[in-house]
Scaffold this motif. Structure first.
Motif, mmCIF file in Angstrom:
data_model
loop_
_atom_site.group_PDB
_atom_site.id
_atom_site.type_symbol
_atom_site.label_atom_id
_atom_site.label_comp_id
_atom_site.label_asym_id
_atom_site.label_seq_id
_atom_site.Cartn_x
_atom_site.Cartn_y
_atom_site.Cartn_z
ATOM 1 N N LYS A 169 20.526 3.832 -59.964
ATOM 2 C CA LYS A 169 19.582 3.262 -59.919
ATOM 3 C C LYS A 169 18.028 3.365 -60.725
ATOM 4 O O LYS A 169 17.888 4.343 -60.584
ATOM 5 C CB LYS A 169 19.353 2.886 -58.520
ATOM 6 C CG LYS A 169 20.741 2.700 -56.817
ATOM 7 C CD LYS A 169 20.279 2.475 -56.152
ATOM 8 C CE LYS A 169 21.384 2.526 -54.186
ATOM 9 N NZ LYS A 169 20.647 2.062 -53.575
ATOM 10 N N TRP A 170 17.721 1.954 -60.915
ATOM 11 C CA TRP A 170 16.538 2.236 -61.691
ATOM 12 C C TRP A 170 15.281 2.727 -60.435
ATOM 13 O O TRP A 170 14.364 3.337 -61.769
ATOM 14 C CB TRP A 170 16.244 0.329 -61.481
ATOM 15 C CG TRP A 170 15.149 -0.128 -61.975
ATOM 16 C CD1 TRP A 170 14.317 -0.290 -63.522
ATOM 17 C CD2 TRP A 170 13.309 -0.469 -61.407
ATOM 18 N NE1 TRP A 170 12.661 -0.147 -64.074
ATOM 19 C CE2 TRP A 170 12.556 -0.428 -61.850
ATOM 20 C CE3 TRP A 170 13.336 -0.543 -60.116
ATOM 21 C CZ2 TRP A 170 11.587 -1.420 -61.967
ATOM 22 C CZ3 TRP A 170 11.664 -0.903 -60.106
ATOM 23 C CH2 TRP A 170 11.178 -0.735 -60.559
ATOM 24 N N CYS A 171 15.367 2.331 -58.937
ATOM 25 C CA CYS A 171 14.277 3.439 -58.684
ATOM 26 C C CYS A 171 14.510 5.309 -58.202
ATOM 27 O O CYS A 171 13.328 4.976 -58.581
ATOM 28 C CB CYS A 171 14.531 3.021 -57.346
ATOM 29 S SG CYS A 171 15.870 3.513 -56.497
ATOM 30 N N LYS A 172 16.025 5.493 -58.963
ATOM 31 C CA LYS A 172 16.022 6.649 -59.015
ATOM 32 C C LYS A 172 15.605 7.770 -60.053
ATOM 33 O O LYS A 172 15.327 8.143 -61.127
ATOM 34 C CB LYS A 172 17.211 7.153 -58.452
ATOM 35 C CG LYS A 172 17.448 7.240 -57.237
ATOM 36 C CD LYS A 172 17.347 8.593 -56.552
ATOM 37 C CE LYS A 172 17.262 8.919 -55.222
ATOM 38 N NZ LYS A 172 16.796 9.626 -54.489
ATOM 39 N N PHE A 194 11.312 6.044 -61.145
ATOM 40 C CA PHE A 194 10.253 6.807 -60.206
ATOM 41 C C PHE A 194 10.727 7.344 -59.353
ATOM 42 O O PHE A 194 9.753 8.425 -58.970
ATOM 43 C CB PHE A 194 10.190 5.459 -59.526
ATOM 44 C CG PHE A 194 9.441 4.644 -60.573
ATOM 45 C CD1 PHE A 194 8.722 4.074 -60.409
ATOM 46 C CD2 PHE A 194 10.353 2.997 -61.353
ATOM 47 C CE1 PHE A 194 8.147 2.713 -61.921
ATOM 48 C CE2 PHE A 194 10.669 2.664 -62.080
ATOM 49 C CZ PHE A 194 9.183 2.728 -62.257
ATOM 50 N N CYS A 239 12.638 7.163 -56.584
ATOM 51 C CA CYS A 239 11.791 6.774 -55.163
ATOM 52 C C CYS A 239 13.357 6.622 -54.543
ATOM 53 O O CYS A 239 13.922 5.774 -55.529
ATOM 54 C CB CYS A 239 11.438 5.335 -55.349
ATOM 55 S SG CYS A 239 9.139 5.336 -56.031
ATOM 56 N N SER A 298 14.418 3.389 -53.414
ATOM 57 C CA SER A 298 14.413 1.971 -53.332
ATOM 58 C C SER A 298 13.612 1.114 -54.213
ATOM 59 O O SER A 298 12.759 1.761 -54.654
ATOM 60 C CB SER A 298 14.365 1.342 -52.145
ATOM 61 O OG SER A 298 13.209 1.249 -51.568
ATOM 62 N N ASN A 299 14.290 0.027 -54.792
ATOM 63 C CA ASN A 299 13.147 -1.219 -55.394
ATOM 64 C C ASN A 299 11.801 -1.324 -54.896
ATOM 65 O O ASN A 299 10.710 -0.980 -55.223
ATOM 66 C CB ASN A 299 14.045 -2.087 -55.673
ATOM 67 C CG ASN A 299 15.215 -1.454 -57.001
ATOM 68 O OD1 ASN A 299 15.324 -0.617 -57.588
ATOM 69 N ND2 ASN A 299 16.252 -2.892 -57.354
ATOM 70 N N LYS A 308 10.250 -0.066 -52.739
ATOM 71 C CA LYS A 308 9.535 1.869 -52.842
ATOM 72 C C LYS A 308 8.740 1.573 -54.018
ATOM 73 O O LYS A 308 7.297 1.321 -54.233
ATOM 74 C CB LYS A 308 10.213 3.069 -52.357
ATOM 75 C CG LYS A 308 8.999 3.811 -52.286
ATOM 76 C CD LYS A 308 10.315 5.136 -51.500
ATOM 77 C CE LYS A 308 8.886 6.440 -51.184
ATOM 78 N NZ LYS A 308 8.236 6.433 -50.549
ATOM 79 N N VAL A 309 9.084 1.594 -54.793
ATOM 80 C CA VAL A 309 8.686 1.164 -56.564
ATOM 81 C C VAL A 309 7.228 0.220 -56.268
ATOM 82 O O VAL A 309 6.124 0.488 -56.703
ATOM 83 C CB VAL A 309 9.902 1.294 -57.608
ATOM 84 C CG1 VAL A 309 9.487 0.920 -58.752
ATOM 85 C CG2 VAL A 309 10.218 2.319 -57.479
ATOM 86 N N ARG A 317 11.248 -7.841 -54.181
ATOM 87 C CA ARG A 317 11.569 -6.484 -54.359
ATOM 88 C C ARG A 317 11.667 -6.846 -56.053
ATOM 89 O O ARG A 317 11.906 -5.293 -56.559
ATOM 90 C CB ARG A 317 13.075 -6.302 -54.454
ATOM 91 C CG ARG A 317 13.274 -5.623 -52.333
ATOM 92 C CD ARG A 317 14.915 -5.664 -52.034
ATOM 93 N NE ARG A 317 14.666 -5.659 -50.768
ATOM 94 C CZ ARG A 317 14.796 -4.313 -50.038
ATOM 95 N NH1 ARG A 317 14.793 -3.180 -50.930
ATOM 96 N NH2 ARG A 317 14.658 -4.467 -48.174
#
Length: 158
Positions: free
Chosen positions: A73-76, A79, A81, A83-84, A86-87, A113
């Motif tokens: 996942k992009w957020c992980k 970043f 994080c 979840s998106n 949270k980013v 989001r």
């Protein structure tokens, strides 16, 4: 040809994290960040180095298909994080693009989001077009100036 760089800055005045990401294209031809980038903890006084990192990411950006992409996942991935959402809650975003022989930085805002173009009180996009390829110092200063504008707008800086 259009080359894009994503620039993210933690919504903090000091000791902030920045993530700078080069782009390519996904299998259907849409822009997508590559599986690598730069994560730094530079400050405003390091504008030249920030500009150097952004110019590096521009140089790494292309219109080639990203093959064998990492399925995280992009957020992980960038970043750390959960979840998106949270980013987008914790980071402001600026885009930098080279399009039609112009170098343009443009501010984005939280939109659900994700992010969409940031518009000022007159409804105009907050962007800056450099008259020629910027130096690292010029680019770094303009990016930090735009982040400060957004943070003042959000009430994070007095």
């Amino acid at each position: 040809m259009s080359l894009l760089v994503g620039i993210y800055k933690e919504k903090k005045e000091k000791d902030f994290k920045m993530v700078i990401l080069p782009s390519g294209e996904n299998k259907i031809g849409l822009g997508q960040y590559k599986d690598y980038g730069i994560i730094s903890y530079l400050n405003k006084k390091d504008s030249k180095k920030i500009g150097e990192f952004i110019l590096w990411a521009l140089n790494e950006s292309d219109n080639e298909e990203i093959e064998d992409e990492v399925n995280i996942k992009w957020c992980k991935k960038y970043f750390n994080c959960s979840s998106n959402l949270k980013v987008v809650n914790e980071y402001n975003n600026i885009g930098f693009k080279f399009f039609e022989n112009k170098y343009i930085v443009y501010l984005k805002k939280k939109d659900g989001r994700g992010y969409s173009p940031f518009k000022d009180e007159n409804g105009d996009m907050v962007e800056y077009t450099f008259p020629e390829k910027p130096t690292a110092l010029e680019l770094g200063r303009k990016v930090m100036e735009m982040f400060e504008y957004k943070e003042r707008y959000d009430g994070l800086i007095e």
